[in-house]
Design a protein around this motif. Structure first.
Motif, PDB file in Angstrom:
ATOM      1  N   VAL A 100       1.023  -1.271  -0.084  1.00  0.00           N
ATOM      2  CA  VAL A 100      -0.130  -0.011   0.065  1.00  0.00           C
ATOM      3  C   VAL A 100       0.682   1.231   0.167  1.00  0.00           C
ATOM      4  N   GLY A 101       2.240   1.199   0.569  1.00  0.00           N
ATOM      5  CA  GLY A 101       3.106   2.043   0.526  1.00  0.00           C
ATOM      6  C   GLY A 101       3.512   2.720   1.824  1.00  0.00           C
ATOM      7  N   LEU A 102       2.860   2.004   2.920  1.00  0.00           N
ATOM      8  CA  LEU A 102       3.246   2.655   4.320  1.00  0.00           C
ATOM      9  C   LEU A 102       4.680   2.185   4.793  1.00  0.00           C
TER      10      LEU A 102
ATOM     11  N   GLY B 237       3.412   8.764   2.033  1.00  0.00           N
ATOM     12  CA  GLY B 237       3.109   9.529   0.664  1.00  0.00           C
ATOM     13  C   GLY B 237       1.813   8.997   0.359  1.00  0.00           C
ATOM     14  N   GLY B 238       1.463   8.837  -1.058  1.00  0.00           N
ATOM     15  CA  GLY B 238       0.170   8.438  -1.321  1.00  0.00           C
ATOM     16  C   GLY B 238      -0.080   6.783  -1.005  1.00  0.00           C
ATOM     17  N   LEU B 239      -1.322   6.245  -1.346  1.00  0.00           N
ATOM     18  CA  LEU B 239      -1.849   5.018  -1.109  1.00  0.00           C
ATOM     19  C   LEU B 239      -2.241   4.240  -2.204  1.00  0.00           C
ATOM     20  N   GLN B 240      -1.473   3.037  -2.224  1.00  0.00           N
ATOM     21  CA  GLN B 240      -1.702   2.049  -3.593  1.00  0.00           C
ATOM     22  C   GLN B 240      -2.763   1.218  -3.201  1.00  0.00           C
ATOM     23  N   ASN B 241      -3.342   0.862  -4.341  1.00  0.00           N
ATOM     24  CA  ASN B 241      -4.420  -0.177  -4.144  1.00  0.00           C
ATOM     25  C   ASN B 241      -3.858  -1.526  -4.069  1.00  0.00           C
ATOM     26  N   VAL B 242      -4.367  -2.534  -3.247  1.00  0.00           N
ATOM     27  CA  VAL B 242      -3.826  -3.842  -3.357  1.00  0.00           C
ATOM     28  C   VAL B 242      -5.259  -4.886  -3.349  1.00  0.00           C
TER      29      VAL B 242
END
Ligand code: EPU
Length: 419
Positions: free
Chosen positions: A271-273, A288-293
């Motif tokens: 997710v980018g955390l 930063g931004g959040l990625q879909n998973v």
């Protein structure tokens, strides 16, 4: 009835302590029925479900007292009853966990058959089949399972079609005092099952295979009281980790077990955390931004169904499309309709949900439908623009120790008021 009001948009900062696991405390409490004498449980969580279980044990004649802030002593010396009534079982399905220990110690038990619940039909046929294989005679009468054992329970080979957490726990508690060897194949491997195995072995039981899907129990003649520490609640831990993902911020969780959340760590990295586990603490940051998973719930060590609703709330905040597949329970998307009221774009088809990340949510009046669905609404509300009012929060109180206090201490604008 109380409700929770959250003004969203405040990042979370600070440190909170994770409580003992609800789903470990319940079987450990039931296990104290196996043998008279004072048992001690440490890291005991103060939850509606643990209080209900203590009420159930008290109705059987069990004595208990708090010792210190998070410890409790329990003694089943004066066991006088063998019945778990409908009134208690309907509020908490895990009441069926008294069946195994009562059959092992008293040779009799009468437990109200739990009905379906908000997340699915949730039968207990594996538990019952297992007891029958061990020599128990069962009758279903007036909505109750009436079970008795002519003579003594004996060991058996038991295979679960799918791994059942409380099914494995119930059979283990019956098998420790049975004559001979019981082998459970396709057993649940959840850490809560491991905590119960440790407690039963501490009591003098002989169980091998902890952490694997084959458990071997050599029945023993007698047991003795034990002292045990309840493992940290991995679902509470995961809920706060996801909350930081949604609201942003930098939070350290202490008294937790990073090792018990392998799949969540993997997913939150994607997710980018920033997620760092260190001994018994976890630091989680959103940078930063959040990625879909994509998520598929599975028995441990797969992604827990008990975190599916919470991660879905997080996925609504990404800008991509996520597919969430619920393989454990057939009706565990009750949160979807409420999340939609906050602006989420989610479509469901059977056990699959497609979340079209909208990037943001807006506050609304929503209603909690079950424990984890409620946690998902809290997470959504922390990230949403504006104010969210969540009603029917008694669901949350079943499984989250001091949720409002813990989130407030991290800087959330949250309060609990009378409706
Ligand atoms: N199943 C059967 N027959 C059985 C038992 C289970 O078909 O006799 C099926 C269930 O319908 C389900 C699957 O097997 O499809 C797994 O269910 P399981 O028996 O493992 O669930 P459980 O023991 O009733 C525990 C937790 C739940 C958690 C599930 C799955 C406790 C007290 N409860 O339930 O926790 O979702 O395992 O991990 O340990 C929660 O805390 O919010 C919660 C619902």
């Amino acid at each position: 009835m109380d409700k929770i009001i959250i003004k969203g948009g405040k990042p979370l900062h600070g440190t909170i302590q994770i409580s003992g696991a609800k789903n470990a405390a319940l079987p450990l409490l039931a296990a104290t029925l196996l043998v008279p004498g004072w048992h001690t449980l440490h890291n005991f969580p103060d939850l509606r479900d643990t209080r209900t279980t203590l009420k159930l044990l008290a109705s059987l004649g069990v004595l208990w007292e708090k010792i210190g802030e998070n410890s409790i002593r329990i003694n089943s010396e004066n066991l006088k009853n063998i019945e778990a009534s409908y009134d208690l079982v309907k509020t908490m399905r895990a009441s069926v966990l008294v069946l195994g220990p009562l059959l092992a110690r008293q040779g009799r038990a009468r437990v109200s058959l739990p009905g379906g619940c908000a997340i699915g039909a949730r039968p207990i046929n594996f538990h019952l089949l297992g007891f029958e294989k061990m020599g128990a005679k069962l009758e279903l009468l007036d909505g109750y399972v009436d079970a008795h054992v002519p003579g003594k329970l004996h060991g058996a080979n038991i295979y679960f079609d799918v791994p059942s957490v409380t099914g494995t726990e119930n059979i283990l508690m019956a098998a420790v005092l049975a004559e001979g060897t019981t082998i459970i194949k396709n057993a649940a491997r959840e850490p809560e099952v491991g905590n119960l195995i440790d407690m039963l072995n501490e009591m003098g039981g002989h169980i091998e295979g902890r952490g694997s899907d084959t458990l071997t129990v050599q029945g023993v003649e007698t047991l003795h009281p034990a002292e045990m520490r309840i493992i940290p609640d991995r679902i509470e831990t995961g809920t706060y980790m996801i909350a930081v993902g949604a609201a942003g911020g930098d939070v350290t969780l202490t008294n937790c077990s990073p090792n018990h959340l392998p799949s969540l760590f993997e997913k939150l990295h994607s997710v980018g955390l920033s997620v760092e586990g260190n001994g018994s603490s976890i630091r989680i940051r959103r940078t930063g931004g959040l990625q879909n998973v994509d998520i598929k719930t599975l028995p441990y060590p797969g992604f827990p169904t008990d975190l599916q609703a919470q991660i879905m709330a997080l996925m609504t905040l990404t800008e991509g499309v996520s597919m969430i597949n619920e393989t454990i329970f057939e009706n565990r998307f009750m949160h979807v309709a409420e999340l939609r009221r906050m602006g989420a774009q989610i479509k469901t088809d059977g056990r699959t949900a497609i979340v079209n990340g909208a990037g943001s949510l807006t506050g609304a009046k929503v209603m909690a439908t079950d424990l984890r669905a409620s946690a998902s609404l809290v997470i959504a509300a922390l990230a949403a623009e504006g104010t969210t009012e969540i009603s029917r929060i008694y669901h949350l109180e079943r499984g989250y120790d001091n949720l409002v206090g813990k989130l407030s201490s991290l800087g959330a604008d949250i309060c609990q008021v009378k409706e």
